[in-house]
Write a protein that holds these residues in place. Sequence first.
Motif, short mmCIF file in Angstrom:
data_model
loop_
_atom_site.label_atom_id
_atom_site.label_comp_id
_atom_site.label_asym_id
_atom_site.label_seq_id
_atom_site.Cartn_x
_atom_site.Cartn_y
_atom_site.Cartn_z
N UNK A 93 12.67 -10.27 -5.20
CA UNK A 93 12.87 -10.57 -3.79
C UNK A 93 13.37 -9.33 -3.03
N UNK A 94 14.31 -8.61 -3.63
CA UNK A 94 14.85 -7.42 -2.99
C UNK A 94 13.76 -6.35 -2.82
N UNK A 95 12.96 -6.17 -3.87
CA UNK A 95 11.89 -5.17 -3.81
C UNK A 95 10.87 -5.54 -2.75
N UNK A 96 10.58 -6.84 -2.63
CA UNK A 96 9.65 -7.29 -1.60
C UNK A 96 10.15 -7.01 -0.20
N UNK A 97 11.44 -7.22 0.02
CA UNK A 97 12.03 -6.95 1.33
C UNK A 97 12.01 -5.44 1.61
N UNK A 98 12.35 -4.64 0.61
CA UNK A 98 12.41 -3.19 0.78
C UNK A 98 11.03 -2.57 0.88
N UNK A 99 10.00 -3.27 0.34
CA UNK A 99 8.63 -2.75 0.43
C UNK A 99 8.15 -2.74 1.87
N UNK A 100 8.93 -3.35 2.74
CA UNK A 100 8.65 -3.38 4.17
C UNK A 100 8.73 -1.99 4.79
N UNK A 101 9.28 -1.02 4.06
CA UNK A 101 9.38 0.31 4.63
C UNK A 101 10.18 1.29 3.79
N UNK A 102 11.28 0.84 3.21
CA UNK A 102 12.14 1.74 2.45
C UNK A 102 11.49 2.21 1.16
N UNK A 103 10.80 1.29 0.48
CA UNK A 103 10.15 1.62 -0.78
C UNK A 103 8.64 1.76 -0.58
N UNK A 104 8.06 2.75 -1.25
CA UNK A 104 6.62 2.91 -1.22
C UNK A 104 5.97 1.91 -2.17
N UNK A 128 6.92 -13.49 -6.91
CA UNK A 128 8.20 -13.54 -6.20
C UNK A 128 8.30 -12.42 -5.18
N UNK A 129 7.85 -11.25 -5.59
CA UNK A 129 7.90 -10.08 -4.71
C UNK A 129 7.00 -10.28 -3.50
N UNK A 130 5.76 -10.75 -3.73
CA UNK A 130 4.82 -10.93 -2.63
C UNK A 130 5.31 -11.96 -1.62
N UNK A 131 5.98 -13.02 -2.11
CA UNK A 131 6.47 -14.05 -1.20
C UNK A 131 7.51 -13.49 -0.24
N UNK A 132 8.43 -12.70 -0.77
CA UNK A 132 9.46 -12.13 0.11
C UNK A 132 8.88 -11.05 1.01
N UNK A 133 7.90 -10.32 0.50
CA UNK A 133 7.26 -9.26 1.28
C UNK A 133 6.49 -9.84 2.47
N UNK A 134 5.70 -10.88 2.21
CA UNK A 134 4.92 -11.52 3.27
C UNK A 134 5.85 -12.19 4.28
N UNK A 135 7.01 -12.65 3.80
CA UNK A 135 7.99 -13.25 4.70
C UNK A 135 8.51 -12.22 5.70
#
Length: 334
Positions: A93-104, A128-135
């Motif tokens: 979940x954290x990685x998905x949120x951070x993939x919004x810009x902080x993480x490549x 899990x990652x994709x769900x938080x990222x799309x959110x």
Amino acid sequence: MNNQKQQKPTLSGQRFKTRKRAPGGTLADDMMRTHVCVFAAQEDLGTMQAFAQVFNKLIRRYKYLEKGFEDEVKKLLLFLKDFLESERNKLAMLTGVLANGTLNAAILNSLYNENLVKEGVSAAFAVKLFKSWINEKDINAVAASLRKVSMDNRLMELFPANKQSVEHFTEYFTEAGLKELLEYVWNQQTIGARKELQKELQEQMSRGDPFKDIILYVKEEMKRNNIPEPVIIGIVWSSVMSTVVWNKKEKLVAEQAIKHLKQYSPLLAAFTTQGQSELTLLQKIQEYCYDNIHFMKAFQKIVVLFYKSEVLSEEPILKWYKDATCCKGEKCLP
């Protein structure tokens, strides 16, 4: 060392560090867990978003931390098997949120690690990652990021070899509530399949393969890639029209077109068994004649030919004539 209680790597609001492999294959800790720790926090998206805000603020303030942070996350992803399921969920979940810009998004290539894939860890982590990222972002933004790192057409590879099937992939992503991402993946695969189909179709026509063989091949591809007939007729029409070097003189090109299309009528008729397919073909003819000015006067002759050859039927022609509202090709109308 082996008798000591092992501790999980942490992502702390104050500092973070990962476990390293020690001789003999065990895991060694080189620092103690702080009281502010992602893995000790509640397992919910809101909590992970709060942690993400901390990391974002720190990295914006201290830009030199950005690469080091990304490298640490990559390491964590490689050792996902050593985490408890709840800890993996929090990190996803954290990685998905951070993939919004902080993480490549390129760090997600770590999920293709053979051992992680084999154990089913990669797929479970990814959903899990994709769900938080799309959110955080819409599907278009997520898809664009995946496309940049060439992951958009490799998502099925996150599953073990014996589960890399359309059925399993569809069921898994549907149950995870990732319908939008699933639709995007199928659209991408369909686009790729369409391009390959058109390329092969043009080669078969150039070789002069029998129509029965071409029709059989196209129908097999339709079924295998779940491509609807109205889409197929557009591909067949484009392929048929691309196999000829057309005369530049308007009077001569009409005769050339009728002769050529009369030859290919049986092939086109095989993929106009539905009313919508006939309407699609009419629209494709209209657009083609509009885009190629020398064909403008050939339009009506082509429609008459297809009607007589039973490629088109009366009802779709009347419906098309009545409902035609697309400005592109209106000049073709009688």
